[in-house]
Scaffold this active site. Structure first.
Site, PDB file in Angstrom:
ATOM      1  N   LYS A  78       0.891  -1.248   0.057  1.00  0.00           N
ATOM      2  CA  LYS A  78       0.034  -0.036   0.218  1.00  0.00           C
ATOM      3  C   LYS A  78       1.030   1.235   0.015  1.00  0.00           C
ATOM      4  CE  LYS A  78      -3.955   1.914   2.367  1.00  0.00           C
ATOM      5  NZ  LYS A  78      -3.372   3.347   2.213  1.00  0.00           N
ATOM      6  N   ARG A 133      -3.453   9.060  -5.509  1.00  0.00           N
ATOM      7  CA  ARG A 133      -4.141   8.118  -6.461  1.00  0.00           C
ATOM      8  C   ARG A 133      -4.182   8.696  -7.691  1.00  0.00           C
ATOM      9  NH1 ARG A 133      -8.526   3.966  -4.846  1.00  0.00           N
ATOM     10  NH2 ARG A 133      -8.794   2.723  -6.788  1.00  0.00           N
ATOM     11  N   GLU A 183      -0.887   4.415  -8.098  1.00  0.00           N
ATOM     12  CA  GLU A 183      -0.604   5.539  -7.126  1.00  0.00           C
ATOM     13  C   GLU A 183       0.487   5.817  -7.383  1.00  0.00           C
ATOM     14  OE1 GLU A 183      -2.489   6.040  -4.205  1.00  0.00           O
ATOM     15  OE2 GLU A 183      -1.046   6.784  -2.822  1.00  0.00           O
ATOM     16  N   GLU A 210       2.622   2.178   3.599  1.00  0.00           N
ATOM     17  CA  GLU A 210       1.865   2.192   4.885  1.00  0.00           C
ATOM     18  C   GLU A 210       1.463   0.846   5.207  1.00  0.00           C
ATOM     19  OE1 GLU A 210      -1.011   5.883   4.819  1.00  0.00           O
ATOM     20  OE2 GLU A 210      -1.048   4.582   3.061  1.00  0.00           O
TER      21      GLU A 210
HETATM   22  N1  LIG Z   1      -1.847  -1.483  -4.087  1.00  0.00           N
HETATM   23  C1  LIG Z   1      -2.629  -0.474  -4.116  1.00  0.00           C
HETATM   24  N2  LIG Z   1      -4.065  -0.754  -4.426  1.00  0.00           N
HETATM   25  C2  LIG Z   1      -4.928   0.186  -4.057  1.00  0.00           C
HETATM   26  N3  LIG Z   1      -4.698   1.341  -3.722  1.00  0.00           N
HETATM   27  C3  LIG Z   1      -3.478   1.566  -3.209  1.00  0.00           C
HETATM   28  C4  LIG Z   1      -2.518   0.872  -3.374  1.00  0.00           C
HETATM   29  N4  LIG Z   1      -1.489   1.248  -2.907  1.00  0.00           N
HETATM   30  C5  LIG Z   1      -1.558   2.501  -2.556  1.00  0.00           C
HETATM   31  N5  LIG Z   1      -3.030   2.778  -2.521  1.00  0.00           N
HETATM   32  C6  LIG Z   1      -3.775   3.942  -2.212  1.00  0.00           C
HETATM   33  O1  LIG Z   1      -4.499   3.691  -0.881  1.00  0.00           O
HETATM   34  C7  LIG Z   1      -5.728   4.305  -0.865  1.00  0.00           C
HETATM   35  C8  LIG Z   1      -6.716   3.597  -0.191  1.00  0.00           C
HETATM   36  O2  LIG Z   1      -6.296   3.718   1.324  1.00  0.00           O
HETATM   37  P1  LIG Z   1      -6.017   5.035   2.301  1.00  0.00           P
HETATM   38  O3  LIG Z   1      -6.589   4.393   3.442  1.00  0.00           O
HETATM   39  O4  LIG Z   1      -5.047   5.637   1.906  1.00  0.00           O
HETATM   40  O5  LIG Z   1      -7.427   5.567   1.540  1.00  0.00           O
HETATM   41  P2  LIG Z   1      -7.740   7.129   1.717  1.00  0.00           P
HETATM   42  O6  LIG Z   1      -7.020   7.729   0.520  1.00  0.00           O
HETATM   43  O7  LIG Z   1      -7.438   7.746   2.911  1.00  0.00           O
HETATM   44  O8  LIG Z   1      -9.070   6.997   1.358  1.00  0.00           O
HETATM   45  P3  LIG Z   1     -10.116   6.326   2.438  1.00  0.00           P
HETATM   46  O9  LIG Z   1      -9.402   6.400   3.685  1.00  0.00           O
HETATM   47  O10 LIG Z   1     -11.570   6.976   2.032  1.00  0.00           O
HETATM   48  O11 LIG Z   1     -10.141   5.032   1.987  1.00  0.00           O
HETATM   49  C9  LIG Z   1      -5.838   4.281  -2.280  1.00  0.00           C
HETATM   50  O12 LIG Z   1      -7.026   5.321  -2.673  1.00  0.00           O
HETATM   51  C10 LIG Z   1      -4.719   4.519  -3.210  1.00  0.00           C
HETATM   52  O13 LIG Z   1      -4.491   5.937  -3.221  1.00  0.00           O
HETATM   53 MG   LIG Z   2      -3.179   7.237   0.657  1.00  0.00          MG
END
Ligand SMILES: Nc1ncnc2c1ncn2[C@@H]1O[C@H](COP(=O)(O)OP(=O)(O)OP(=O)(O)O)[C@@H](O)[C@H]1O
Ligand SMILES: [Mg+2]
Ligand SMILES: [Mg+2]
Length: 707
Positions: free
Chosen positions: A360, A365, A413, A512
């Site tokens: 992650k 995104r 990403e 993360e």
């Molecule tokens: N391998 C991956 N597959 C999907 N998403 C990924 C990946 N690596 C990083 N991401 C990021 O992780 C995000 C999803 O988790 P995250 O907790 O960061 O979400 P966020 O952007 O805070 O939104 P939310 O909390 O609303 O889900 C995705 O929107 C993307 O930006």
């Molecule tokens: Mg993020």
């Protein structure tokens, strides 16, 4: 506020109350009891079509009565019973506003959907060319999100226009605003109390919509003045309840209690009832539900009312899934994930399904669209066009796509990257890149594309394919080049120990944590879904909350001592999608550097409103020194969640009258990529609370320690 204006307003309120009781008496909804005085259903009244000027107030009252018929069940509704203009004539703006007034008095979703559906049918029946502007106004939009057209009108511009147009001082208007708490109501009261020498020409939907577009187009020198003049001309032509809704549309605060999903259902049903073209397919048993479902589904892959409305009008509802499909050039809302708190929890959820784990990454995104003609567009997570920000990404995908590839959409990403050291850099570094007019030669922060999904390839949408297939296409369509474009690092294994090790590696590589994704079953791409098929596991949140929250500052407390002159703490809220309201969740002043505190204080000072919005849910016990418009989103980390009598988040979900609050909340970062209505939802907050409760059943606390 002058007493006359107040009187007018109060009589308006009384009217509404009276209408409500009238409605009970003769709502056209109850078909067994026909209304005592039903308008002629076969011959449309068309009383006012010969008058170009706005109808008089007594005739507006008649129209208001007539518009009550919008509440009929769609199966019993006849559009000619309500539409008072001739076929082919432009739809009066008053019609939409009277319908808004009607919706405003309702709380039931079904009746609201019926009203919107019937309202759209009137438009389709008489003036289908107005359907798109009506739908856009009902959605409080002027264009699809990816076109990036926003009205961007602040209260100050509206107040100025009102003051000039209606001969009041700005001070007077501001005072009224403080009393009424709603600028739309102020506009309405002022216009109603203003005697007009000449009746203005009636506003039409197209006039309003086109003027909104003119406002957006004004730029450069004098644009402020010109925008204000556009607003003034609209307000001066507005009568009855029109100033109220004009103002709210301009503020982007229509908030009638229905969301986009209701509008989409209504549009589907309206198309169904207006259907003359295609026959009902034999396999469809519940046409109205099915029509609503089709439009919602189509909108989730093609969020563009222009295309959908045009298709509905030319090819009809049943062909919509074939005429309107996901296409390169229109971004879909990204698929989202649910938080987990341990590897074993994720394993349990996916025990029967084939799944994979991916790093992650902590960047931004992006959806990269590559068109047949070789042009490239990059969209952010909220469909904003980001192409200018990343000329290097445009160059990289064009260079690294294979020769067989003519069009594609990548989900990925974008992460700041040190190419010399071959290392990922933290999000904070990425956020220092400028947003606009980035020249490829002047780039200081390099980014690497970490591609994890392929949604479209060579003219074909892949959304319905399983991830396994989509990923095979992804791997086969691009060359990797370290530091420019890489596929997300992944592991496909069922072994908890192996996954745990993979998680540690991800964290060592500055990620993360992991995202778990189903591969073969329940593994299609679900746009805009916070799906059970994607689970996120963040290392520093294990056995804890699982995730950070994204919250909206809606108020603040003045700082003292070292923090004199800036805000000392902010009141934060989550968003309740069903009730369309912001609910207070905590206050925090932690996590800010002095610089950040000054910046945010200055920025938010310009967003101060005299009173909390009606859609802020807060307990009387919390009284911030100032309230803000809900304009931005902050990512916040907390120790845990607790039941609260003071904060209102998720009230009614885990407890009938208590809310949820955060303990030890701390600001992590601003989120430019999220709008306030995409903040953490009350449902998410409740889910996190329940997950935490399951994790530590014996540790439940019930306090408001951070007050
Ligand atoms: N391998 C991956 N597959 C999907 N998403 C990924 C990946 N690596 C990083 N991401 C990021 O992780 C995000 C999803 O988790 P995250 O907790 O960061 O979400 P966020 O952007 O805070 O939104 P939310 O909390 O609303 O889900 C995705 O929107 C993307 O930006
Ligand atoms: Mg993020
Ligand atoms: Mg998050």
């Amino acid at each position: 506020m002058s007493s006359s204006a107040f009187d007018v307003l109060m009589s308006g309120a009384r009217d509404v109350a009276k209408k409500k009781s009238d409605l009970k008496r003769k709502t056209p909804h109850s078909h067994s009891e026909p209304s005592p005085n039903p308008p002629n259903q076969t011959e449309p009244p068309n009383k006012f079509c010969s008058r170009p000027s706005a109808p008089s107030s007594s005739s507006i009252e008649e129209l208001r009565e007539q518009v009550l018929f919008l509440k009929k069940k769609p199966s019993e509704f006849d559009p000619t019973s309500v539409a008072w203009w001739k076929k082919g004539e432009p739809v009066p703006f008053l019609f939409l506003c009277l319908a808004f007034d009607l919706i405003q008095q309702e709380s039931g979703r079904i009746v609201m959907t019926d009203i919107v559906c019937n309202l759209l049918r009137c438009v389709i029946h008489t003036s289908p060319q107005d359907l798109l502007p009506v739908v856009n106004l009902a959605a409080n939009r002027i264009a699809p999100p990816h076109e990036g057209l926003e009205l961007g009108i602040g209260d100050a511009a509206i107040i100025k226009a009102l003051a000039e147009g209606c001969g009041r001082t700005e001070k007077h208007i501001n005072q009224q605003y403080t009393v009424l708490g709603d600028l739309g109501s102020v506009a309405k009261a002022i216009r109603l109390s203003q005697s007009m020498l000449r009746k203005p020409d009636a506003l039409t939907i197209t006039k309003v919509f086109n003027t909104f577009h003119s406002i957006v187009k004004e730029s450069g020198k004098d644009s402020r003045e010109k925008k204000k003049n556009h607003i003034k001309s609209l307000l001066l032509a507005a009568t009855d309840c029109e100033p109220l809704y004009l103002t709210r549309l301009l503020q982007k605060e229509l908030r009638l209690g229905y969301g986009e999903q209701t509008l989409l259902s209504a549009l589907g049903q309206a198309a169904l009832y207006s259907e003359e073209r295609s026959e009902l397919p034999p396999e469809i048993h519940s046409p109205s539900e099915e029509a609503a479902k089709i439009v919602k589904q189509v909108y989730s892959v093609l969020p563009d009312y222009g295309k959908i409305v045009q298709s509905l009008l030319t090819d009809g509802i049943w062909r919509l899934p074939t005429t309107c499909v996901f296409t390169v050039g229109v971004p879909v809302e990204p698929m989202l994930s649910k938080p987990m708190t341990s590897v074993s929890e994720a394993l349990n959820k996916f025990q029967d399904a084939g799944f994979t784990c991916e790093y992650k990454y902590d960047g931004e995104r992006a959806q990269i669209h590559y068109m047949d003609n070789g042009s490239v567009e990059i969209y952010s997570r909220n469909a904003q066009r980001n192409t200018e920000k990343f000329p290097d990404v445009v160059a990289a995908v064009s260079r690294l796509k294979k020769g067989t590839v003519s069009s594609f959409v990548i989900d990925c990403e974008l992460v700041a990257y040190d190419r010399a050291k071959q290392k990922l850099l933290p999000f904070q570094v990425l956020s220092t890149r400028s947003r606009k007019n980035v020249a490829a030669s002047g780039i200081k922060v390099d980014v690497c594309i970490f591609a994890f999904d392929l949604l479209f390839l060579n003219g074909q949408a892949l959304l319905q394919e399983n991830l396994k297939i989509r990923r095979e296409h992804l791997y086969a369509s691009f060359e990797e080049d370290s530091g420019f474009l890489q596929f997300a690092t992944s592991l496909t294994s069922n072994d908890a120990e192996e996954i745990q090790k993979f998680l540690d590696e991800a964290v060592d590589a500055s990620c993360e944590g992991l995202i778990f994704k189903t591969l073969n079953k329940h593994a299609t791409y679900q746009p805009s879904h916070r799906s059970r098929n994607w689970l996120k596991l963040k290392k520093d949140y294990l056995k804890n909350l699982g995730d950070t929250l994204d919250l909206v500052p809606i108020g603040a407390f003045h700082g003292r001592g070292q923090r004199a002159g800036v805000y000392g703490a902010f009141l934060l809220a989550c968003y309740d999608i069903d009730n369309e309201e912001f609910q207070t969740i905590c206050k925090t002043g932690t996590g800010f550097s002095r610089e950040l505190l000054e910046e945010s204080s200055t920025r938010l000072r310009s967003k101060i409103i005299p009173q909390p919005k009606t859609y802020y849910r807060h307990a009387e016990k919390i009284k911030p020194d100032v309230w803000f418009e809900a304009t931005e989103v902050w990512e916040v980390k907390a120790a845990d969640l607790t039941i609260s009598t003071v904060y209102q988040a998720a009230v009614g979900i885990v407890d009938s009258d208590k809310g949820i609050s955060l303990r030890f909340p701390r600001l992590i970062r601003f989120r430019a990529d999220k709008d306030p209505d995409k903040a953490s939802s009350s449902k998410q907050v409740a889910e996190m609370y329940n997950a935490q409760k399951n994790n530590h059943t014996n540790e439940s606390k019930s306090s408001d320690e951070n007050d």
